[in-house]
Design an enzyme around this catalytic site. Structure first.
Site, mmCIF file in Angstrom:
data_model
loop_
_atom_site.group_PDB
_atom_site.id
_atom_site.type_symbol
_atom_site.label_atom_id
_atom_site.label_comp_id
_atom_site.label_asym_id
_atom_site.label_seq_id
_atom_site.Cartn_x
_atom_site.Cartn_y
_atom_site.Cartn_z
ATOM 1 N N PRO A 128 21.962 22.789 42.069
ATOM 2 C CA PRO A 128 22.497 22.098 43.249
ATOM 3 C C PRO A 128 22.082 20.621 43.286
ATOM 4 C CG PRO A 128 21.662 24.261 43.856
ATOM 5 C CD PRO A 128 21.341 24.076 42.408
ATOM 6 N N GLN A 336 55.657 13.933 36.485
ATOM 7 C CA GLN A 336 56.650 12.915 36.851
ATOM 8 C C GLN A 336 57.980 13.159 36.122
ATOM 9 O OE1 GLN A 336 55.833 10.908 39.212
ATOM 10 N NE2 GLN A 336 57.689 9.666 39.275
ATOM 11 N N GLY A 339 60.019 15.722 37.656
ATOM 12 C CA GLY A 339 60.494 15.470 39.018
ATOM 13 C C GLY A 339 59.969 16.535 39.970
ATOM 14 N N GLU A 363 30.193 19.151 31.249
ATOM 15 C CA GLU A 363 29.498 18.792 29.996
ATOM 16 C C GLU A 363 29.305 17.282 29.882
ATOM 17 O OE1 GLU A 363 30.172 21.099 26.539
ATOM 18 O OE2 GLU A 363 30.734 22.864 27.695
HETATM 19 C C1 LIG Z 1 34.225 24.159 36.998
HETATM 20 C C2 LIG Z 1 32.870 23.721 36.563
HETATM 21 C C3 LIG Z 1 32.232 24.390 35.527
HETATM 22 C C4 LIG Z 1 30.954 24.007 35.123
HETATM 23 N N1 LIG Z 1 30.297 24.744 34.161
HETATM 24 C C5 LIG Z 1 28.978 24.489 33.915
HETATM 25 C C6 LIG Z 1 28.208 25.357 33.070
HETATM 26 O O1 LIG Z 1 28.711 26.329 32.499
HETATM 27 N N2 LIG Z 1 26.890 25.086 32.919
HETATM 28 C C7 LIG Z 1 26.277 24.044 33.529
HETATM 29 O O2 LIG Z 1 25.075 23.870 33.346
HETATM 30 N N3 LIG Z 1 26.981 23.196 34.329
HETATM 31 C C8 LIG Z 1 28.305 23.406 34.548
HETATM 32 N N4 LIG Z 1 29.026 22.571 35.374
HETATM 33 C C9 LIG Z 1 28.344 21.454 36.027
HETATM 34 C C10 LIG Z 1 28.784 20.097 35.498
HETATM 35 O O3 LIG Z 1 28.304 19.903 34.209
HETATM 36 C C11 LIG Z 1 28.303 19.039 36.508
HETATM 37 O O4 LIG Z 1 29.098 19.175 37.663
HETATM 38 C C12 LIG Z 1 28.398 17.644 35.950
HETATM 39 O O5 LIG Z 1 27.451 17.464 34.935
HETATM 40 C C13 LIG Z 1 28.172 16.571 37.029
HETATM 41 O O6 LIG Z 1 27.032 16.868 37.803
HETATM 42 P P1 LIG Z 1 27.148 16.832 39.398
HETATM 43 O O7 LIG Z 1 28.285 17.686 39.783
HETATM 44 O O8 LIG Z 1 25.807 17.159 39.952
HETATM 45 O O9 LIG Z 1 27.506 15.338 39.761
HETATM 46 P P2 LIG Z 1 26.483 14.130 39.916
HETATM 47 O O10 LIG Z 1 25.542 14.108 38.780
HETATM 48 O O11 LIG Z 1 25.918 14.176 41.281
HETATM 49 O O12 LIG Z 1 27.460 12.888 39.786
HETATM 50 C C14 LIG Z 1 28.272 12.418 40.849
HETATM 51 C C15 LIG Z 1 28.963 11.156 40.370
HETATM 52 O O13 LIG Z 1 27.988 10.146 40.057
HETATM 53 C C16 LIG Z 1 28.178 9.696 38.731
HETATM 54 N N5 LIG Z 1 26.890 9.357 38.140
HETATM 55 C C17 LIG Z 1 25.752 10.115 38.130
HETATM 56 N N6 LIG Z 1 24.778 9.455 37.480
HETATM 57 C C18 LIG Z 1 25.295 8.285 37.054
HETATM 58 C C19 LIG Z 1 24.776 7.169 36.331
HETATM 59 N N7 LIG Z 1 23.536 7.161 35.852
HETATM 60 N N8 LIG Z 1 25.603 6.125 36.086
HETATM 61 C C20 LIG Z 1 26.884 6.145 36.532
HETATM 62 N N9 LIG Z 1 27.429 7.158 37.219
HETATM 63 C C21 LIG Z 1 26.645 8.215 37.482
HETATM 64 C C22 LIG Z 1 28.841 10.867 38.010
HETATM 65 O O14 LIG Z 1 29.511 10.433 36.849
HETATM 66 C C23 LIG Z 1 29.787 11.370 39.096
HETATM 67 O O15 LIG Z 1 30.938 10.581 39.121
HETATM 68 C C24 LIG Z 1 30.322 22.905 35.740
HETATM 69 C C25 LIG Z 1 30.989 22.227 36.774
HETATM 70 C C26 LIG Z 1 32.228 22.618 37.187
HETATM 71 C C27 LIG Z 1 32.878 21.882 38.330
#
Ligand SMILES: Cc1cc2nc3c(=O)[nH]c(=O)nc-3n(C[C@H](O)[C@H](O)[C@H](O)COP(=O)(O)OP(=O)(O)OC[C@H]3O[C@@H](n4cnc5c(N)ncnc54)[C@H](O)[C@@H]3O)c2cc1C
Length: 379
Positions: A128, A336, A339, A363
């Site tokens: 989380p 697009q 349509g 990833e």
């Molecule tokens: C459908 C789905 C399947 C998934 N499957 C897996 C799985 O099997 N195993 C697993 O471990 N995880 C999994 N994930 C998790 C996924 O890898 C993370 O959601 C992803 O790495 C981004 O982390 P976050 O959601 O906490 O976003 P955050 O890290 O909170 O990022 C929020 C935003 O801030 C940006 N950001 C953060 N740090 C920086 C920085 N230093 N510089 C610039 N921008 C930054 C990010 O690019 C993003 O735009 C999954 C997610 C989804 C939605």
């Protein structure tokens, strides 16, 4: 340099294409709508060798190269990205991670059934409060001598419910920071391990994404991958390879949408001729085809470097960054070109557009790929 695919690679591509058309296409719209995991289809993928493609045959794998994997991922993703993300996680995160870094006992016990799809794997890094910043792990693996005591919550875990083998990253020694992190192999059914709710998602709705809860789960020491403190390095190394899988998924989503748009443009008439005869549509098709080809070459390059046992980190990040943008751009244009018909379920492209978005997030988000790439450039 040789741009020709081998006979074997062409055969893999053909087999994946046929499987996707005959087994995945029927029901893909309903599975998306009802968020149903393609269980039967994934079982068949295992039987056909698509879940352990690159694993050494002595561990029941296909012994194939990464180019073949890219080709199969593209074909499967054209039709069903929910099936292909299961395939990607099982092949390039779980199987590859255990094969590269696991002990002989771990390979015998876990890799063999994972490579055939008898068991499905999950890779559990995100939490989380820890996504892009994967070093801030809150899940703990307390060293209790002959076992670890695992406590915490993982979020967004692909194959969360379907899996029975989970690679779980957790903090053992907080003072050591990321060098105090371990990766443990956790089995479904271990006491204190509960699969949480399934996420209701925008795209890849057939994929089962769950949170996982661990309360005082006793994990034997022999289930740790690598030396004490290797877990973070393990996760980063594994994700490097995983990105080739997700880049190929993005490529497949893009090429699937493009093929549909191309065919539709020849059928749909407007102002007395097929819309493919309007230059505005032709230019869209030309851009789509060019960008897809460039994405494919980036995927091949990363796969080639991996097969040559050369450093493929930057190439994999470039492939994922580019191919995921191409997936987004191409699917939007495919809608697009369709349509109003593009906006409804029957024509598939709206689903592909929703599926495309995740490839820019998981990833490693696109922003994180840029960090990986620029770090290499500035070394
Ligand atoms: C459908 C789905 C399947 C998934 N499957 C897996 C799985 O099997 N195993 C697993 O471990 N995880 C999994 N994930 C998790 C996924 O890898 C993370 O959601 C992803 O790495 C981004 O982390 P976050 O959601 O906490 O976003 P955050 O890290 O909170 O990022 C929020 C935003 O801030 C940006 N950001 C953060 N740090 C920086 C920085 N230093 N510089 C610039 N921008 C930054 C990010 O690019 C993003 O735009 C999954 C997610 C989804 C939605």
């Amino acid at each position: 340099m040789n741009f020709e695919l081998t006979e074997e690679q062409l055969a893999v591509q053909q087999a994946a294409r046929e499987f996707a058309q005959t087994e995945l296409l029927p029901g893909v719209i309903e599975r998306d709508e009802t968020q149903t995991f393609p269980l039967e289809q994934v079982k068949k993928m295992g039987e056909l060798g698509f879940l352990g493609m690159m694993v050494d045959p002595k561990y029941n794998g296909g012994g194939m190269d990464t180019i073949s994997y890219v080709l199969a991922m593209e074909e499967i993703s054209k039709i069903d990205a929910s099936a292909s993300v299961c395939m990607s996680v099982n092949n390039s995160l779980v199987c590859w991670g255990i094969e590269k870094y696991g002990t002989e006992e771990q390979k015998e016990k876990y890799l063999k059934p994972l490579a055939t799809g008898e068991k499905i794997g999950a890779f559990c890094l995100s939490e989380p409060e820890a996504g892009s910043d994967a070093t801030s792990q809150q899940t703990t693996a307390e060293d209790k001598g002959d076992h670890y005591l695992l406590n915490g919550t993982k979020n967004w875990i692909t194959n969360g419910n379907t899996a029975s083998v989970y690679l779980v990253v957790a903090q053992t020694d907080r003072e050591k920071g990321h060098r105090g992190i371990n990766c443990l192999i956790v089995e479904k059914g271990m006491e204190g391990f509960v699969v949480g709710k399934k996420e209701n998602k925008l795209g890849i709705r057939g994929s089962d994404t769950h949170s996982l809860m661990f309360t005082d789960v006793k994990v034997p020491k022999e289930n740790r991958i690598g030396d004490d403190g290797f877990g973070f390095k393990f996760a980063m190394s594994t994700l490097n390879g995983g990105r080739i899988g997700i880049a190929s998924q993005a490529l497949g989503i893009a090429s699937g949408a493009y093929e549909l748009a191309l065919a539709y443009s020849k059928e749909r008439k407007a102002f007395g001729k097929p819309i493919s005869q309007h230059q505005a549509i032709q230019f869209k098709l030309a851009d789509m085809a060019t960008e897809i080809e460039a994405a494919r070459l980036l995927c091949f390059k990363a796969a080639y470097l991996k097969d040559q046992k050369k450093d493929f980190g930057k190439a994999g990040a470039m492939a994922k960054l580019f191919a995921s943008k191409v997936a987004m751009d191409t699917t939007i244009e495919a809608v697009q070109i369709h349509g109003g018909y593009g906006y409804v379920k029957e024509y598939h492209v709206e689903r592909l557009m929703r599926d495309a978005k995740i490839t820019q997030i998981y990833e490693g988000t696109s922003e994180i790929q840029k960090i990986v790439i620029s770090r290499e450039l500035l070394k």
